[in-house]
Motif scaffolding. Structure first.
Motif, mmCIF file in Angstrom:
data_model
loop_
_atom_site.group_PDB
_atom_site.id
_atom_site.type_symbol
_atom_site.label_atom_id
_atom_site.label_comp_id
_atom_site.label_asym_id
_atom_site.label_seq_id
_atom_site.Cartn_x
_atom_site.Cartn_y
_atom_site.Cartn_z
ATOM 1 N N UNK A 293 57.439 35.464 -84.314
ATOM 2 C CA UNK A 293 57.209 34.570 -83.824
ATOM 3 C C UNK A 293 55.549 34.561 -84.817
ATOM 4 N N UNK A 294 55.018 33.521 -85.621
ATOM 5 C CA UNK A 294 53.920 33.094 -86.012
ATOM 6 C C UNK A 294 53.720 31.800 -85.998
ATOM 7 N N UNK A 295 52.730 30.882 -85.500
ATOM 8 C CA UNK A 295 52.216 30.058 -85.387
ATOM 9 C C UNK A 295 50.393 29.481 -85.353
ATOM 10 N N UNK A 296 50.796 27.946 -86.111
ATOM 11 C CA UNK A 296 49.810 28.348 -86.542
ATOM 12 C C UNK A 296 48.896 27.913 -84.849
ATOM 13 N N UNK A 297 48.483 27.799 -84.386
ATOM 14 C CA UNK A 297 48.244 27.569 -82.674
ATOM 15 C C UNK A 297 48.042 28.534 -82.096
ATOM 16 N N UNK A 298 47.442 28.766 -80.629
ATOM 17 C CA UNK A 298 47.713 29.544 -80.330
ATOM 18 C C UNK A 298 48.279 29.812 -79.019
ATOM 19 N N UNK A 299 48.432 31.218 -78.959
ATOM 20 C CA UNK A 299 50.348 31.718 -78.572
ATOM 21 C C UNK A 299 49.957 31.669 -76.708
ATOM 22 N N UNK A 300 50.830 31.167 -75.867
ATOM 23 C CA UNK A 300 50.731 32.006 -74.212
ATOM 24 C C UNK A 300 50.104 33.185 -74.515
ATOM 25 N N UNK A 301 48.907 34.048 -73.083
ATOM 26 C CA UNK A 301 49.023 35.471 -72.870
ATOM 27 C C UNK A 301 50.351 35.690 -72.896
ATOM 28 N N UNK A 302 50.948 37.260 -73.468
ATOM 29 C CA UNK A 302 52.136 37.700 -73.681
ATOM 30 C C UNK A 302 51.738 39.620 -73.471
ATOM 31 N N UNK A 303 52.321 39.992 -73.209
ATOM 32 C CA UNK A 303 52.564 41.372 -73.882
ATOM 33 C C UNK A 303 52.772 41.783 -74.903
ATOM 34 N N UNK A 304 53.475 40.839 -75.843
ATOM 35 C CA UNK A 304 53.386 41.022 -77.088
ATOM 36 C C UNK A 304 52.584 40.942 -77.996
ATOM 37 N N UNK A 305 51.180 41.887 -78.526
ATOM 38 C CA UNK A 305 50.581 41.403 -79.181
ATOM 39 C C UNK A 305 50.234 41.398 -80.753
#
Length: 305
Positions: A293-305
């Motif tokens: 995933x790549x978004x033009x917005x912040x992504x909720x906290x995740x263990x995948x960084x």
């Protein structure tokens, strides 16, 4: 002593996760404790960030301990399953309702616990997933042509972001049309491409534009501005990465499945991680796949960084 993390493997992918972990300190069926950092682990369904061992003298003492830390706990059954379930019954119940789509994320932290023997509790109050053992189950529909639509429902739920009405989506490898079904239902405009057709019911929708052909021959200049790029196409990840380099400068949001055969092509994972703003997920509805995933917005906290 090294800090340990708990990694819960998806059912059937225990050995895949075991091979990904360079060092395993303990193993409890699908749950591995390892010092390996979370950003280096991809095939985990849930991560226990702060696992701790605690001796307990009774079922009630286990309940008391967990309730003193926080309200919500999910059981991962390992050994002494009956005793574990009695502890679970003493805790506030978790909702067993199936998720509807779309719906918000749960708004309370969820810890995980198990018994590794009759008198030793292993728990973590902080986990990567807000769903018990990373398992998110939806109220399904029989309308889509395959169950692949659940991958999009899941990632949109985790991200809490999805195409909006009248945004333009490009989907490659669309046949038979399950992702197209989700995108069209969101009222976005969908351009979908595949050598095989999508189902007739989707072709009749005014916001769906199907093109038969080789998706990898497409060029950005052949389309209007694209807001979202989607791919669930069966291909080697390296081929998808090479194709995406043409679209990264002109599209802001991407959701793509990386499909692997055995351990081959894992070397492509760093390629996708090197793209600024990238996140990788192993979804409950993935199999031997990852979702990039790549978004033009912040992504909720995740263990995948």
């Amino acid at each position: 002593m090294k800090k340990l993390y708990g990694y819960l493997a998806p059912e059937g992918l225990e050995e895949t996760l075991a091979k990904e972990l360079q060092e395993i300190s303990y193993r409890y069926d699908r749950l591995f404790l390892s010092p390996q950092a979370p950003d280096q682990v991809h095939f985990a369904q849930n991560i226990w960030f702060e696992p701790a061992f605690e001796p307990i003298s009774s079922i009630s003492s286990g309940v008391k301990l967990l309730k003193s830390i926080q309200r919500n706990w999910a059981l991962f059954p390992f050994q002494n399953v009956r005793r574990s379930k009695l502890i679970e019954e003493g805790l506030p119940p978790l909702s067993k309702k199936l998720q509807t789509f779309p719906s918000p994320l749960p708004n309370h932290p969820l810890g995980s616990f198990t018994l590794i023997d009759a008198n030793t509790l292993l728990y973590s109050h902080k986990c990567s997933s807000l769903f018990p053992n990373g398992e998110i189950s939806f109220q399904e529909t029989k309308t889509p042509p395959s169950r692949a639509y659940l991958k999009l429902w899941e990632i949109f739920t985790l991200l809490q972001k999805m195409p909006q009405k009248n945004e333009t989506c490009l989907e490659i490898g669309a046949s038979p049309g399950s992702w197209t079904y989700v995108l069209a239902a969101l009222k976005s405009k969908v351009y979908c491409i595949d050598k095989a057709p999508i189902v007739d019911s989707l072709l009749k929708l005014p916001n769906v534009h199907f093109q038969k052909g080789d998706a990898f021959s497409l060029k950005p200049e052949n389309f209007p501005p694209i807001d979202w790029f989607f791919s669930d196409v069966i291909c080697y990840p390296e081929k998808l990465y090479e194709f995406l380099t043409n679209w990264l400068p002109v599209c802001k949001n991407f959701v793509c499945t990386l499909k692997f055969q055995g351990t081959d092509h894992y070397h492509a994972i760093p390629l996708f991680k090197s793209i600024p703003g990238s996140h990788l997920y192993h979804l409950f509805n993935n199999k031997h796949e990852l979702t990039w995933v790549k978004l033009d917005a912040s992504i909720p906290d995740s263990h995948y960084l």
